[in-house]
Scaffold this active site. Structure first.
Site, PDB file in Angstrom:
ATOM      1  N   LYS A   1     -11.295   0.659  -2.963  1.00  0.00           N
ATOM      2  CA  LYS A   1     -10.275   1.592  -3.538  1.00  0.00           C
ATOM      3  C   LYS A   1     -10.572   1.424  -5.114  1.00  0.00           C
ATOM      4  O   LYS A   1     -11.386   2.238  -5.419  1.00  0.00           O
ATOM      5  CB  LYS A   1      -8.971   0.818  -3.166  1.00  0.00           C
ATOM      6  CG  LYS A   1      -8.848   0.738  -1.618  1.00  0.00           C
ATOM      7  CD  LYS A   1      -7.628   0.117  -1.429  1.00  0.00           C
ATOM      8  CE  LYS A   1      -7.532   0.032   0.138  1.00  0.00           C
ATOM      9  NZ  LYS A   1      -7.895   0.913   1.275  1.00  0.00           N
TER      10      LYS A   1
ATOM     11  N   HIS B   1      -4.755  -3.306  -3.261  1.00  0.00           N
ATOM     12  CA  HIS B   1      -4.310  -2.364  -4.144  1.00  0.00           C
ATOM     13  C   HIS B   1      -4.230  -2.843  -5.581  1.00  0.00           C
ATOM     14  O   HIS B   1      -3.838  -2.208  -6.406  1.00  0.00           O
ATOM     15  CB  HIS B   1      -3.100  -1.502  -3.639  1.00  0.00           C
ATOM     16  CG  HIS B   1      -3.574  -0.955  -2.452  1.00  0.00           C
ATOM     17  ND1 HIS B   1      -3.957   0.453  -2.349  1.00  0.00           N
ATOM     18  CD2 HIS B   1      -3.237  -1.315  -0.998  1.00  0.00           C
ATOM     19  CE1 HIS B   1      -3.956   0.858  -0.994  1.00  0.00           C
ATOM     20  NE2 HIS B   1      -3.792  -0.205  -0.178  1.00  0.00           N
TER      21      HIS B   1
ATOM     22  N   SER C   1       0.873  -1.219   0.008  1.00  0.00           N
ATOM     23  CA  SER C   1      -0.117  -0.195  -0.029  1.00  0.00           C
ATOM     24  C   SER C   1       0.777   1.287   0.109  1.00  0.00           C
ATOM     25  O   SER C   1       0.638   2.167  -0.587  1.00  0.00           O
ATOM     26  CB  SER C   1      -1.224  -0.054   1.128  1.00  0.00           C
ATOM     27  OG  SER C   1      -0.220  -0.126   2.454  1.00  0.00           O
TER      28      SER C   1
END
Ligand code: PLP
Length: 403
Positions: A246, A215, A187
């Site tokens: 995300k 991610h 991250s």
């Protein structure tokens, strides 16, 4: 109001502690965004360009995702209003879990309220005092906290160092169960884990492998299914975790794997059992976002290409920007106050990149974590490039003046 003696005591004690954070450049404060998460936002009342949002693909404000959230709210209401095991298990949750399972090519998937809950839930449900957790040194705080809460002994291997992982696995044979945990894309560093070698190491030692795709989901792999799918490692990864807040532009998280895994989690994962089900709007938005990432792979491909190009240009200009291979570009600064100074200089020029400091990253490696979005214009990226170089040079000049 500080009208009782207890309030006065708490205010003065905490005030002194907060002063220390200020002194060390570690004080944190909230900044208010009063527009959608996009390349340009209004931050604390000022228009700025935003380069630290995880809305990587621009889906948080994509019309199809927003419409799905709106329709789900009209149909199901604003809340699941109960835990999933009581009356909060709604058909939109089942629809999203089936969608994730087929997207990830896994037998089953289970939703959690956040990625933090998912990591804590799965690690505590799978391991205990007789087991061993083997964790990359840069794994996310939610993995660290899950390991602490599980009471399992935890061995930390050097970041992305498979030899160190193997050394630990060899030393600890004879445990009831060993769980190796890594992020796929880290991250705060943006680099990729050597998943093929990690999977081989885990397999060799009979360990289970858990991969956090917070991610990488939506960005890597066929149809955005993630780095595990890109590398064809589905069968070697027993616990496949990812987030919806995300690249997918919604909120929540999932764990995918075998039916036995998700059934065990329904029965044992306390952050699943003892919390309200995901809001229907978030679940429906995530279904729409997965449809979009599958249908429009060019969003992620373009994002990765622009990130590689920006990183190369910043390195050529002398900035410390490691080659990451992802949409995340850390600009390593060093000291916490140096990072906040650089962030402030950029903000003065209308560009917002948050400074990332300990305890989020190790001491001495404070940084600006640039995250690009597929929706940034070329002009915005050029403006960031130029401003970063100017601000870094100004900072260096100021430091020289003071020495
Ligand atoms: N795992 C990683 C690697 C993350 O970076 C994050 C969030 O920053 C999480 C888990 C937690 O996800 P969430 O924000 O959904 O709680």
């Amino acid at each position: 109001m500080t009208d009782s003696r207890g309030d006065i005591a708490i205010d003065s004690v905490l005030g002194a502690e907060l002063e220390l954070l200020h002194r060390d450049g570690l004080y944190r404060r909230l900044r208010e965004v009063s527009s959608a998460q996009d390349g340009s936002v209004v931050l604390d009342g000022q228009p700025v360009m935003l380069f630290c949002s995880n809305n990587y693909l621009g889906l948080a404000n994509h019309p199809e995702v927003v419409a799905a959230a709106r329709e789900a709210t009209l149909r199901y209401g604003a809340s699941a209003a109960s835990s999933r095991l009581v009356s909060g298990h709604m058909s939109i949750h089942s629809a999203l879990e089936s969608r994730i399972a087929s997207w990830k090519r896994r037998e089953s998937a289970l939703l959690f309220s956040t990625g933090y809950h998912a990591n804590v839930g799965v690690i505590t449900a799978l391991t205990g005092a007789d087991d061993l957790i083997v964790s990359d040194e840069l794994n996310h705080a939610s993995i660290v906290d899950g390991a602490r809460l599980s009471r399992a002994p935890t061995a930390i291997y050097r970041h992305n160092d498979v030899d160190d992982l193997l050394r630990i696995l060899e030393q600890h044979s004879g445990k009831r169960r060993v769980l190796v945990v890594t992020e796929a894309v880290f991250s705060m560093d943006g680099d990729l884990a050597p998943l093929t070698d990690i999977a081989l190491a885990a397999e060799k030692h009979g360990a289970w492998l858990m991969v956090d795709e917070a991610h990488s989901a939506g960005i890597f792999g066929p149809g955005g299914a993630g780095l595990v799918a890109e590398l064809g490692l589905e069968a070697q990864v027993q616990v496949h975790m990812g987030t919806l807040g995300k690249a997918l532009g919604s909120f929540g998280a999932y764990v995918a794997g075998s039916r036995a895994l998700t059934t065990a989690l329904i029965n044992r994962a306390r952050p699943f059992i003892f919390t309200t089900g995901l809001p229907p709007a978030a679940a429906a938005a995530a279904v729409a976002a997965i449809d979009l990432v599958e249908r429009e792979p060019q969003r992620a491909a373009g994002l990765l290409a622009r990130s590689a190009s920006l990183g190369a240009r910043l390195r050529r200009a002398g900035l410390r920007v490691p080659q990451t291979g992802s949409q995340i570009l850390p600009v390593i600064v060093g000291g916490a106050t140096d990072a906040t100074d650089l962030a402030r200089r950029l903000l003065d020029r209308g560009i917002y990149v948050a400074a990332i400091r300990p305890p989020t990253v190790p001491r001495g490696s404070s940084r600006l974590r640039i995250s690009l979005m597929a929706t940034h214009s070329s002009q915005q990226i050029a403006a960031l490039h130029d401003a970063l170089i100017d601000c870094a040079n100004d900072g260096a000049a100021d430091a020289a003046d003071q020495s």
